[in-house]
Design a protein around this motif. Structure first.
Motif, PDB file in Angstrom:
ATOM      1  N   THR A 162     -30.488  89.782 -59.465  1.00  0.00           N
ATOM      2  CA  THR A 162     -31.181  89.774 -58.170  1.00  0.00           C
ATOM      3  C   THR A 162     -32.095  90.979 -58.034  1.00  0.00           C
ATOM      4  OG1 THR A 162     -29.393  88.548 -57.088  1.00  0.00           O
ATOM      5  CG2 THR A 162     -30.843  89.837 -55.672  1.00  0.00           C
ATOM      6  N   ASP A 195     -34.847  88.395 -61.576  1.00  0.00           N
ATOM      7  CA  ASP A 195     -34.792  87.700 -62.863  1.00  0.00           C
ATOM      8  C   ASP A 195     -34.258  86.281 -62.674  1.00  0.00           C
ATOM      9  OD1 ASP A 195     -34.356  86.822 -65.423  1.00  0.00           O
ATOM     10  OD2 ASP A 195     -32.983  88.447 -65.984  1.00  0.00           O
ATOM     11  N   ILE A 196     -35.143  85.297 -62.612  1.00  0.00           N
ATOM     12  CA  ILE A 196     -34.731  83.919 -62.374  1.00  0.00           C
ATOM     13  C   ILE A 196     -33.857  83.401 -63.517  1.00  0.00           C
ATOM     14  CG2 ILE A 196     -35.557  81.539 -62.172  1.00  0.00           C
ATOM     15  CD1 ILE A 196     -37.874  82.557 -60.532  1.00  0.00           C
ATOM     16  N   MET A 244     -30.037  82.078 -63.329  1.00  0.00           N
ATOM     17  CA  MET A 244     -29.649  80.754 -63.796  1.00  0.00           C
ATOM     18  C   MET A 244     -28.418  80.826 -64.696  1.00  0.00           C
ATOM     19  SD  MET A 244     -31.806  78.273 -62.735  1.00  0.00           S
ATOM     20  CE  MET A 244     -31.938  77.024 -64.005  1.00  0.00           C
ATOM     21  N   ASP A 248     -31.444  75.935 -60.016  1.00  0.00           N
ATOM     22  CA  ASP A 248     -32.876  76.231 -60.044  1.00  0.00           C
ATOM     23  C   ASP A 248     -33.386  76.602 -58.649  1.00  0.00           C
ATOM     24  OD1 ASP A 248     -35.532  76.177 -61.504  1.00  0.00           O
ATOM     25  OD2 ASP A 248     -35.915  74.710 -59.910  1.00  0.00           O
ATOM     26  N   LYS A 249     -33.018  75.799 -57.653  1.00  0.00           N
ATOM     27  CA  LYS A 249     -33.475  76.065 -56.283  1.00  0.00           C
ATOM     28  C   LYS A 249     -32.889  77.366 -55.746  1.00  0.00           C
ATOM     29  CE  LYS A 249     -34.337  71.268 -54.899  1.00  0.00           C
ATOM     30  NZ  LYS A 249     -33.953  70.167 -53.971  1.00  0.00           N
ATOM     31  N   ALA A 273     -31.788  79.986 -57.514  1.00  0.00           N
ATOM     32  CA  ALA A 273     -32.354  81.122 -58.240  1.00  0.00           C
ATOM     33  C   ALA A 273     -33.739  81.470 -57.700  1.00  0.00           C
ATOM     34  CB  ALA A 273     -32.424  80.815 -59.731  1.00  0.00           C
ATOM     35  N   ARG A 274     -34.561  80.460 -57.456  1.00  0.00           N
ATOM     36  CA  ARG A 274     -35.910  80.719 -56.935  1.00  0.00           C
ATOM     37  C   ARG A 274     -35.875  81.224 -55.499  1.00  0.00           C
ATOM     38  NH1 ARG A 274     -39.516  79.118 -60.620  1.00  0.00           N
ATOM     39  NH2 ARG A 274     -38.726  77.731 -62.268  1.00  0.00           N
ATOM     40  N   LEU A 275     -34.910  80.722 -54.719  1.00  0.00           N
ATOM     41  CA  LEU A 275     -34.744  81.219 -53.352  1.00  0.00           C
ATOM     42  C   LEU A 275     -34.377  82.692 -53.369  1.00  0.00           C
ATOM     43  CD1 LEU A 275     -34.313  80.857 -50.257  1.00  0.00           C
ATOM     44  CD2 LEU A 275     -31.955  80.205 -50.792  1.00  0.00           C
ATOM     45  N   ALA A 335     -34.817  84.915 -55.783  1.00  0.00           N
ATOM     46  CA  ALA A 335     -35.938  85.721 -56.283  1.00  0.00           C
ATOM     47  C   ALA A 335     -36.986  85.925 -55.200  1.00  0.00           C
ATOM     48  CB  ALA A 335     -36.556  85.042 -57.504  1.00  0.00           C
ATOM     49  N   GLY A 336     -37.186  84.912 -54.366  1.00  0.00           N
ATOM     50  CA  GLY A 336     -38.144  85.047 -53.275  1.00  0.00           C
ATOM     51  C   GLY A 336     -37.661  85.986 -52.189  1.00  0.00           C
TER      52      GLY A 336
END
Length: 304
Positions: free
Chosen positions: A193, A197-198, A202, A230-231, A233-235, A237-238
């Motif tokens: 986090t 790092d996506i 993951m 996936d969702k 991890a991207r959340l 990272a955002g």
């Protein structure tokens, strides 16, 4: 006449009664309200008629919480976004005190508290009192105005629902991961986090991970659970860009007795967010994020 030099039974059992109320209600605020009312009733009772003060007070608190659970369910159904329990946070520094050790033994994870929301008030009371606090069915039956056999059936039904309560019947707080495995997963999540790092996220997230968030309509948070590695991890990272400003930092803490994370203000140590986790087979299966400030006011600032 009561000898006021002797320790008052209510004060002697206050920590225990507060623990019972919190685990029944999932809210420190509501639990404190129940304790205040129980104290008033204790002041009014003829103590000479009370053979076992702890059992009597347990019954009083249980009945008060049982009554609260009905109205609480209606409020929570009207709540903005997903309702999560108020987290318990402690910072492990040095040996635990006897009270802390007792609290740890009675701890109920955020995952399990969330699953308990699916139970009826009677099922929840029977499960919490028997499975967490080892109260006998005779005593629980008296609290719920049921027979011991009916109370035993309530606890058994609750146990089954808790066991099957996670998405796809996966592990919840009813069957916690090994503490070392749990901590390792949280540490890997925190490291990924902080780096944004996506791919690292993951690796530590279960493919079917569920991200739960509670901002209460006060702080922006996902209004519905986010599903899939996936969702999520991207959340996450955002969120790094929003959360990780020079004024704030992330650190480890015990969240409801299990390794978790707190997001806090560096200057004051004030906690602005808490994350609890469920872990299975070395991967995070559930994340519970509480950023509603109304649910964090009871948490002590992080020692600086």
């Amino acid at each position: 006449m009561i000898d006021h030099q002797e320790p008052d039974a209510f004060e002697t059992n206050r920590r225990y009664l507060g623990s019972v109320a919190y685990r029944l209600l999932g809210s420190f605020t509501d639990a404190e309200d129940a304790l205040q009312e129980a104290w008033l009733r204790w002041q009014a009772v003829d103590r000479t008629t009370v053979a076992d003060p702890r059992a009597f007070l347990t019954t009083v608190v249980t009945r008060l919480c049982y009554d609260q659970l009905g109205s609480a369910r209606a409020r929570r159904e009207a709540y903005y976004g997903e309702w999560l329990p108020e987290p318990s946070v402690s910072y492990a520094q040095g040996p635990d005190s006897p009270d802390e050790l007792a609290e740890r033994g009675e701890s109920v994870s955020l995952a399990l508290l969330t699953v308990l929301e699916q139970l009826t008030p009677a099922e929840r009371a029977a499960f919490v009192l028997h499975d967490v606090f080892a109260v006998g069915f005779e005593e629980i039956a008296s609290s719920l105005d049921r027979t011991p056999d009916a109370t035993r059936q309530l606890a058994s039904r609750a146990r089954r629902r808790v066991r099957d309560g996670g998405p796809g019947g996966r592990r919840t707080g009813a069957d916690p991961a090994d503490p070392a495995e749990h901590r390792q997963a949280v540490e890997a999540f925190a490291a990924a986090t902080i780096r944004g790092d996506i791919l690292g996220l993951m690796e530590v997230l279960d493919p079917d991970v569920v991200w739960h968030a509670d901002g209460g309509g006060i702080v922006r948070a996902a209004a519905r659970p986010v599903l899939g590695a996936d969702k999520v991890a991207r959340l996450v990272a955002g969120l790094v860009a929003k959360w990780f400003t020079p004024e704030y930092a992330l650190d480890f803490a015990l969240v409801n007795g299990e390794p978790g994370l707190v997001w806090y203000e560096k200057a004051t140590g004030t906690v602005a967010g808490v994350v609890g986790f469920a872990v299975a087979d070395g991967r995070i299966t559930e994340a519970y994020v509480v950023v509603n400030p109304q649910k964090l006011g009871h948490i002590s600032p992080l020692p600086l």
